[in-house]
Design a protein around this motif. Structure first.
Motif, mmCIF file in Angstrom:
data_model
loop_
_atom_site.group_PDB
_atom_site.id
_atom_site.type_symbol
_atom_site.label_atom_id
_atom_site.label_comp_id
_atom_site.label_asym_id
_atom_site.label_seq_id
_atom_site.Cartn_x
_atom_site.Cartn_y
_atom_site.Cartn_z
ATOM 1 N N LEU A 118 0.833 -1.191 0.000
ATOM 2 C CA LEU A 118 0.000 0.000 0.000
ATOM 3 C C LEU A 118 0.878 1.254 0.000
ATOM 4 N N ALA A 119 0.671 2.103 -0.996
ATOM 5 C CA ALA A 119 1.357 3.396 -1.054
ATOM 6 C C ALA A 119 0.374 4.521 -0.772
ATOM 7 N N VAL A 120 -0.660 4.601 -1.568
ATOM 8 C CA VAL A 120 -1.728 5.586 -1.376
ATOM 9 C C VAL A 120 -3.049 4.838 -1.414
ATOM 10 N N PRO A 121 -3.836 4.874 -0.369
ATOM 11 C CA PRO A 121 -5.108 4.140 -0.360
ATOM 12 C C PRO A 121 -6.091 4.735 -1.350
ATOM 13 N N PRO A 122 -7.078 3.996 -1.789
ATOM 14 C CA PRO A 122 -8.103 4.545 -2.679
ATOM 15 C C PRO A 122 -8.840 5.703 -2.015
ATOM 16 N N SER A 123 -9.302 6.607 -2.834
ATOM 17 C CA SER A 123 -9.998 7.786 -2.305
ATOM 18 C C SER A 123 -11.258 7.423 -1.546
ATOM 19 N N SER A 124 -11.898 6.300 -1.915
ATOM 20 C CA SER A 124 -13.121 5.898 -1.222
ATOM 21 C C SER A 124 -12.853 5.447 0.214
ATOM 22 N N LEU A 125 -11.623 5.018 0.492
ATOM 23 C CA LEU A 125 -11.285 4.568 1.845
ATOM 24 C C LEU A 125 -10.679 5.671 2.701
ATOM 25 N N GLN A 126 -10.309 6.754 2.088
ATOM 26 C CA GLN A 126 -9.691 7.848 2.839
ATOM 27 C C GLN A 126 -10.747 8.636 3.611
ATOM 28 N N ARG A 127 -10.319 9.206 4.724
ATOM 29 C CA ARG A 127 -11.194 10.013 5.560
ATOM 30 C C ARG A 127 -10.460 11.291 5.929
ATOM 31 N N ILE A 128 -11.207 12.365 6.003
ATOM 32 C CA ILE A 128 -10.581 13.668 6.277
ATOM 33 C C ILE A 128 -9.940 13.686 7.657
ATOM 34 N N ASP A 129 -10.659 13.186 8.655
ATOM 35 C CA ASP A 129 -10.146 13.199 10.026
ATOM 36 C C ASP A 129 -9.465 11.892 10.376
ATOM 37 N N SER A 130 -8.657 11.376 9.466
ATOM 38 C CA SER A 130 -7.948 10.126 9.729
ATOM 39 C C SER A 130 -6.957 10.306 10.868
ATOM 40 N N GLY A 131 -6.812 9.238 11.639
ATOM 41 C CA GLY A 131 -5.900 9.283 12.771
ATOM 42 C C GLY A 131 -4.461 9.073 12.353
ATOM 43 N N ALA A 132 -3.585 9.173 13.344
ATOM 44 C CA ALA A 132 -2.156 9.001 13.057
ATOM 45 C C ALA A 132 -1.833 7.570 12.655
ATOM 46 N N ALA A 133 -2.543 6.604 13.280
ATOM 47 C CA ALA A 133 -2.276 5.203 12.955
ATOM 48 C C ALA A 133 -2.641 4.897 11.512
ATOM 49 N N GLU A 134 -3.737 5.487 11.041
ATOM 50 C CA GLU A 134 -4.164 5.242 9.668
ATOM 51 C C GLU A 134 -3.217 5.903 8.677
ATOM 52 N N ALA A 135 -2.619 7.010 9.062
ATOM 53 C CA ALA A 135 -1.673 7.689 8.175
ATOM 54 C C ALA A 135 -0.372 6.912 8.034
ATOM 55 N N LYS A 136 -0.072 6.031 8.977
ATOM 56 C CA LYS A 136 1.172 5.267 8.943
ATOM 57 C C LYS A 136 1.027 3.926 8.232
#
Length: 416
Positions: free
Chosen positions: A237-255
């Motif tokens: 995984l490099a960049v997740p699909p836009s449908s799975l992304q969330r604006i208020d994503s946490g730090a764990a999800e960003a890693k």
């Protein structure tokens, strides 16, 4: 005569014979039973309507009409057409899987294999032509029998290697099934998370919290599926699909793109989400335990699949089979050429037969060798046999349908 007539010889009253007395008693008893049956209601025969019906099928050879007859099928066909429809989605998925499998059906034909086939066939033709032109002595001797025995043993080794590789592919397919089943089970069990408050103001907040929980759970499950399928294809995984992304994503999800095992990190976030619902008393401890077991099954399936992907191949065995397959095929061509020279007269089709036999032998042995190489990597071989994108879309659609919440969309689509 008097004795036979039943009259005593001394002139007294006649005496009946023993048999005559017995017959007389039986006739009286029969008349008495007949009078009783005519006067007693319990002995009268039952009406015809009350008599038990006999099964005609047991006493008649006439076949009974059933639903399996053409007439029965014709009558039931309109009913089946009105309640049963063909599963177009399943048929489309099956067709895509068949197409993906057909694409790799000739993957054993590689450039290296074709080069070996051409060189071994050319060597046999050169031996045949040079021997027929120069006439130098060549004899197979006892080497022919040893060569045949060697070829049989080598063929068994190559076939056994393919069988072992097929078993590993089946094991990888079972891990994919366990992973998909675990995701669906978590989605089913999430529907038992309910609101705890009934006060109007609090109930509205609880309802929004439950909707947010189901949305996040299904999104994280889709995240896990997406990362798992990337692992099967040998990607990360490099960049997740836009449908799975969330604006208020946490730090764990960003890693997730930085860690080595993003699927495990997603399962950790699912466990934290379940713990939040347990702390809010929306789910019992027993339900949390069951859900955690399902999450553990997902992690276990991922690790077993990863172990098959990272497990080293039997390098010594692969090198052994490659070396002796090359020796066998390159020495089989000259032996075939010498035998054809002995069996055919000059000017016959000996050269053509030599080329043909050597070509078939080289294709068979080097083809088995290449097929075994493909099966040494079971995860990538399974990914080539399956329609990965279609599987991801079907699983994402199932997860959204299971939770039965209009606010939960289908996150992944074909082509994401």
């Amino acid at each position: 005569n008097a004795t036979r007539a039943g009259v005593a010889s001394n002139g007294e009253m006649p005496i009946l014979h023993v048999s005559a007395r017995w017959n007389l008693g039986l006739s009286r008893l029969r008349r008495k039973e007949l009078r009783h049956s005519q006067s007693c209601a319990c002995c009268l025969p039952a009406p015809r309507s009350l008599r038990p019906r006999r099964r005609l099928a047991q006493h008649s050879d006439r076949p009974r009409r059933s639903a399996l007859t053409p007439l029965g099928r014709a009558r039931s066909a309109p009913l089946l057409d009105s309640v049963v429809a063909s599963d177009d989605k399943l048929a489309d998925t099956t067709a895509k899987v068949s197409t993906a499998a057909s694409k790799v059906s000739f993957s054993w034909v590689t450039g290296e294999m074709l080069a070996h086939v051409v060189m071994s066939t050319g060597l046999a033709a050169v031996v045949y032509a040079s021997h027929s032109y120069f006439g130098y002595p060549l004899s197979t001797g006892a080497f022919l029998q040893l060569h045949m025995l060697f070829g049989v043993v080598l063929g068994l080794l190559l076939v056994g290697r393919i069988i072992l590789g097929t078993a590993r592919i089946q094991a990888a397919a079972s891990h994919v099934q366990v992973f998909s089943k675990g995701c669906r089970q978590v989605a089913v069990l999430s529907t038992f998370v309910v609101e705890t408050l009934t006060v109007s103001a609090g109930a509205e907040v609880e309802k929004k919290a439950i909707g947010h929980f189901r949305f996040e759970l299904v999104r994280l499950l889709n995240y896990a599926v997406y990362c798992f399928m990337l692992m099967m294809e040998g990607k990360k995984l490099a960049v997740p699909p836009s449908s799975l992304q969330r604006i208020d994503s946490g730090a764990a999800e960003a890693k997730l793109s930085a860690v080595n095992n993003p699927t495990v990190m997603v399962c950790k976030m699912i466990a934290a989400l379940l713990e939040q619902q347990s702390a809010a008393k929306r789910i019992s401890n027993e339900q949390v335990s069951v859900l955690m077991n399902k999450v553990s099954d997902i992690i276990e399936a991922y690790h077993q699949s990863l172990a098959l992907a990272l497990a080293p191949t039997a390098t010594a065995f692969a090198s052994f089979t490659y070396t002796f397959t090359t020796i066998f095929v390159y020495t089989a061509g000259p032996l075939i050429a010498v035998n054809e020279l002995k069996s055919n007269t000059p000017g016959s089709f000996g050269l053509g037969l030599t080329v043909f036999y050597t070509l078939m032998l080289a294709l068979f042995y080097f083809g088995l060798l290449e097929a075994g190489k493909l099966l040494d990597a079971p995860i990538s071989a399974l990914a080539g046999l399956l329609a990965i994108e279609e599987m991801v879309y079907v699983l994402s659609d199932d997860l959204a349908s299971i939770v039965d919440d209009d606010s939960v969309p289908v996150f992944l689509h074909a082509g994401d």
